[in-house]
Design an enzyme around this catalytic site. Sequence first.
Site, PDB file in Angstrom:
ATOM      1  N   SER A 260       0.816  -1.215   0.000  1.00 53.84           N
ATOM      2  CA  SER A 260       0.000   0.000   0.000  1.00 53.84           C
ATOM      3  C   SER A 260       0.843   1.255   0.000  1.00 53.84           C
ATOM      4  CB  SER A 260      -0.808   0.083   1.294  1.00 53.84           C
ATOM      5  OG  SER A 260      -1.678  -0.962   1.426  1.00 53.84           O
TER       6      SER A 260
ATOM      7  N   GLU B  89      -3.180   0.584  -9.095  1.00 58.93           N
ATOM      8  CA  GLU B  89      -2.044   1.497  -9.273  1.00 58.93           C
ATOM      9  C   GLU B  89      -0.849   0.636  -9.663  1.00 58.93           C
ATOM     10  OE1 GLU B  89      -1.680   5.347  -6.409  1.00 58.93           O
ATOM     11  OE2 GLU B  89      -1.853   3.473  -5.343  1.00 58.93           O
TER      12      GLU B  89
ATOM     13  N   ASN C  68      -2.870   6.252  -1.258  1.00 54.66           N
ATOM     14  CA  ASN C  68      -2.786   6.329   0.205  1.00 54.66           C
ATOM     15  C   ASN C  68      -2.113   7.596   0.716  1.00 54.66           C
ATOM     16  OD1 ASN C  68      -4.271   4.067   0.776  1.00 54.66           O
ATOM     17  ND2 ASN C  68      -2.531   2.733   0.340  1.00 54.66           N
TER      18      ASN C  68
END
Length: 283
Positions: A119, A152, A190
């Site tokens: 992440s 992504e 994020n």
Amino acid sequence: MGVQNILVIGAGQMGSGIAQVCAAAGYSVTLQDLKQEQLDRGLGIITKNLSRTVDKGRMTEEEKQAVLDRIQPTLDIEAARGADLVIEAAIEQMNIKKQIFAQLDELAPAHAILATNTSSLPITEIAAVTKRPEQVIGMHFMNPVPVMKLVEIIRGLATTDEVYQTIEDITKNIGKTPVEVNDFPGFISNRILLPMINEAIYALYEGVATKEAIDDVMKLGMNHPMGPLTLADFIGLDTCLYIMEVLHEGLGDSKYRPCPLLRKYVSAGWLGKKSGRGFYVYE
Ligand SMILES: CC(=O)CC(=O)SCCNC(=O)CCNC(=O)[C@H](O)C(C)(C)COP(=O)(O)OP(=O)(O)OC[C@H]1O[C@@H](n2cnc3c(N)ncnc32)[C@H](O)[C@@H]1OP(=O)(O)O
Ligand SMILES: NC(=O)C1=CN([C@@H]2O[C@H](COP(=O)(O)OP(=O)(O)OC[C@H]3O[C@@H](n4cnc5c(N)ncnc54)[C@H](OP(=O)(O)O)[C@@H]3O)[C@@H](O)[C@H]2O)C=CC1
């Protein structure tokens, strides 16, 4: 050489979702975890998701069984020997990811691509523990994987165009939309989402409003599908904390400091929906 066999490392919420969408697209998938209990749990979630699709008339019982038959559970990382692509979705800790990538580099065939669903962690640093940094890449899925369109894609410093193209093609094959992002802590998703969640936790910590009120403001006022505290529980509070730590350390700005309340909940083992309790209590 084309990708046929995909190994997914980690059968948690993300790994099981990734295994499901890859198998549904026709890839042969091996799902690896350290504990049988986690494998059973992951396969249980996949079966439940597919059964819901059958109930909605979007898949036949035979098609569901064929998808399940394409997923092979294992506790043994040696399964990497047969993989064309590995997608790692173990916990968000650099030391664990480095250990896994060093092992994968030893085991996987020379042509195999090693992708991580991290992440927030730098792809270049993960790639550096391997002897094939040009074949290491970030492939960041969103939760819940079967629903969310975005992946992504993040190149490390050495990732080749060919490897990028293969991952972009696979992303499209599994029905997702790739967006290329550079290798910075938290990427785009994020870097923007987690400070918003962390701020919501600060608002709760400082007594600005109740958890329900904070969530209602963002749902009813900003049309977010989930309030930020519900979303934090859904992501996993441990994962939220790790991401904030990566942003704080990696970008060196105090505005990313994790809220002490988030730390306290994680220390208590209140990890959100997956552990049965976070900001809210789950059945
Ligand atoms: C931390 C990171 O690194 C990056 C991240 O992933 S951050 C998290 C990103 N994700 C989000 O922000 C999710 C925000 N929440 C949402 O979008 C929605 O609340 C939601 C899609 C999860 C649920 O949507 P909803 O409208 O409230 O519920 P519901 O009507 O039950 O579900 C909508 C659809 O999603 C499916 N669905 C819901 N939850 C699901 C799950 N966990 N797994 C699989 N499918 C699911 C439902 O079956 C339903 O499918 P159909 O439309 O085909 O019938
Ligand atoms: N949650 C989210 O919304 C998102 C998370 N991610 C990323 O995906 C990754 C996984 O997150 P998530 O699925 O939510 O986490 P979970 O905690 O649900 O799952 C992680 C799984 O990996 C297992 N695991 C831990 N160490 C190893 C190892 N060395 N080898 C194999 N398996 C291992 C864990 O087992 P055990 O429980 O026994 O330790 C657990 O089953 C993280 O990097 C996270 O940042 C990316 C996008 C969204």
